[in-house]
Write an enzyme that holds these catalytic residues in place. Structure first.
Site: not given
Lengths: 236, 340
Positions: A31, A139
């Site tokens: 990321i 998640d």
């Protein structure tokens, strides 16, 4: 000819993004934080698995990037608080999306416990809406809920999300949220979980019961049980 | 000094081994493997074979260890999971030995035994384990008293996928040639075919769609070596990915690979790459102990016996579907229990 140009463009683009600040490197993705056409943006690169045949690794990156983008777009269309999509490049495994400035629900519990429990109810509603739309998140921990600057709760990271109506898949979400609160917010775990379930039921109604029941079974199977301190006794 | 005789008879191998809690630990290791002339493993054919070889295996195991039955402290028996008719042969023999010679009987779970022998051989004490065999595909890890299942196959086990495909395209039996699976031998020099289903759902894998797709390619005339190469690549990669997720999830630092498919060099290579990616320690186990054997049953029986786990012969029923997460592992942190 056009495909060569497109590839060149993508190479230049990924070289440029590689200079952006790295925020997180996980098993699944990398990321980075930057600007996309003037908007603060998250650049999420999917990692090619080095233990796979290059063609398989590439195919998975392509399919999973596309699916993640599809899930986000669909969730947004159903009114779910998710980051807005800015650009998607499946062949290099890149999704560019709106950066949501704020605090994770996980950290928010240290700021205001009463409000955190209220946000947990909202989290239950968001997961309920997602499930109602036929999507599992995969998640849904408290680290993946963001309390934005404007005070709205948003759900991020759809990397393991999928289109599914399977009770088991949906129940895993409930179980994962429960485990997340009990492992990181022991003191208010009971309140957080109860509020979450309240919010969840308010969206799914009777259908929720079957899924919550299955989530309990998953826990009893000993599956996904981590070696962490637990407060299951308190939650029972 | 404790000496255990262990009997394995869950699938195709009748194994008898004697293990002691002193060097060299493995005192004898006798195996008879049933190999079908054609088709798969039919319990109705394997069970009579087991009955025929049982007594000679036990005699041989004792002779090789230089012991008599009187020297044995307890009999360990794999009561499951496995195929009923075969389990019944082993259990009958073990019950008879136990009652006739008044030796305690120790129940052993076959899956637990695969893990314990891997821990014993590698000295990796607290690993996440990929257990892949003809009848099992699971990612397990110890937590709070038991081996917990973190991921598993939703339909067929990995070994079954390889065997079934090999059988259908007539490159097996024999399934294992020169220590390698028929699929491995066939995949030599093959190329990757794109478009076959790769299914990992959360922490589970699924192979039935892959098998169907591979068979369809075979019927439509693709090169067999390419199909074998691709089938193997997808199947192995998906279990390694499930293992990787389990590793991240549990935070364990060690990795073990056990079960019949653990003999595969390629699978070991893939796990080594994945392990180095996450800074985890991985040690392959010797190929001789990847498949079913009596040593793993005797070894696990030895630990269990030391922890006082025995069963009355009259109550030692076989358990075809005995799940690994139903077994208490009180000895986990005191393993192996050997005299120094």
């Amino acid at each position: 000819m056009s495909s060569i140009i497109a590839e060149d463009w993508l190479r230049i683009f990924s070289e440029w993004t590689s200079k952006l600040a790295l925020v997180k490197r996980g098993a699944e993705s990398e990321i980075r934080l930057g600007y996309f056409m003037g908007i603060p943006a998250i650049f999420k690169y999917r990692v090619r698995k080095p233990y796979m045949h290059p063609k398989l690794a590439q195919a998975l990156v392509y399919m999973r990037t596309r699916r993640e983008a599809k899930v986000i777009a669909y969730a947004l269309s159903r009114g779910i608080q998710a980051p807005r999509l800015l650009a998607v490049f499946p062949s290099i495994g890149l999704i560019v999306m709106e950066y949501i400035e704020g605090v994770t629900l996980k950290d928010y519990t240290n700021i205001d416990q009463v409000k955190a429990v209220e946000y947990s109810r909202v989290a239950g509603r968001i997961i309920g809406m997602l499930h109602k739309a036929g999507v599992s998140h995969g998640d849904p921990t408290t680290s993946n809920f963001i309390v934005s600057k404007s005070g709205e709760l948003k759900l991020i990271d759809y990397g393991l999300a999928d289109f599914t109506e399977d009770v088991e898949d949906l129940a895993v979400d409930i179980h994962l949220y429960r485990r997340a609160v009990e492992s990181t917010h022991a003191g208010i775990a009971y309140n957080m979980y109860e509020a979450f379930i309240g919010g969840y039921k308010s969206i799914l109604g009777e259908r929720a019961e079957k899924i919550i029941e299955r989530a309990k079974e998953i826990r009893l199977r000993g599956r996904y049980v981590e070696e962490r301190r637990t407060v299951w006794g308190a939650l029972r | 000094m404790t000496i255990i005789l262990g009997i394995e008879s869950t699938a195709h191998t009748f194994g008898v081994a004697i293990v002691g809690d002193y060097k060299p630990y493995i005192l004898s290791d006798v195996r008879r493997v049933y190999t079908p002339r054609e088709g798969g493993i039919l319990p109705r054919e394997v069970a009579p074979f087991f009955s025929k070889v049982a007594s000679e295996c036990i005699r041989e195991a004792l002779a090789k260890a230089g012991l008599t039955v009187r020297d044995i402290d307890a009999i360990a028996i794999a009561l499951g999971p496995g195929m009923g008719p075969q389990l019944r042969v082993g259990a009958s023999v073990a019950r008879a030995l136990s009652s006739y010679y008044s030796k305690p009987l120790v129940p052993v779970n076959h899956a637990v035994a695969h893990i314990e022998i891997a821990r014993f051989l590698t000295s990796l004490k607290d690993p996440i384990v990929l257990y892949v065999a003809g009848g099992n595909t699971t990612v397990v890890s110890y937590s709070e008293g038991k081996y917990r299942v973190f991921g598993e196959t939703l339909d067929m086990p990995l070994g079954n996928l390889l065997d079934t495909f090999a059988r259908e395209v007539k490159i097996a039996p024999p399934y294992i040639v020169g220590g390698r699976h028929a699929i491995d031998n066939c995949a030599e020099g093959g190329d990757f075919i794109e478009g076959l289903p790769y299914i990992v759902k959360g922490q589970d894998s699924s192979f039935s769609g892959l098998l169907t797709a591979a068979l369809r390619l075979y019927k439509s005339g693709y090169k067999l070596k390419d199909i074998c190469f691709t089938l193997r690549e997808i199947a192995y990669s998906s279990v390694v990915e499930v293992l990787e997720r389990g590793l991240a999830h549990t935070g364990k630092k060690q990795i073990l690979l056990t079960g019949g498919v653990a003999a595969s060099d390629l699978l070991n290579e893939k796990i080594a790459v994945m392990a180095s990616l996450h800074g985890a320690e991985f040690k392959p186990i010797p190929k001789a102990y990847t498949g079913d054997n009596g040593v793993m049953i005797a070894l696990t029986g030895l630990v269990a016996y030391k922890w006082g786990i025995t069963i009355e012969p009259s109550k030692a029923f076989i358990r075809q579907r005995w799940r690994i997460d139903q077994v208490d592992i009180p000895w986990y942190y005191d393993f192996p229990p050997v005299e120094v």
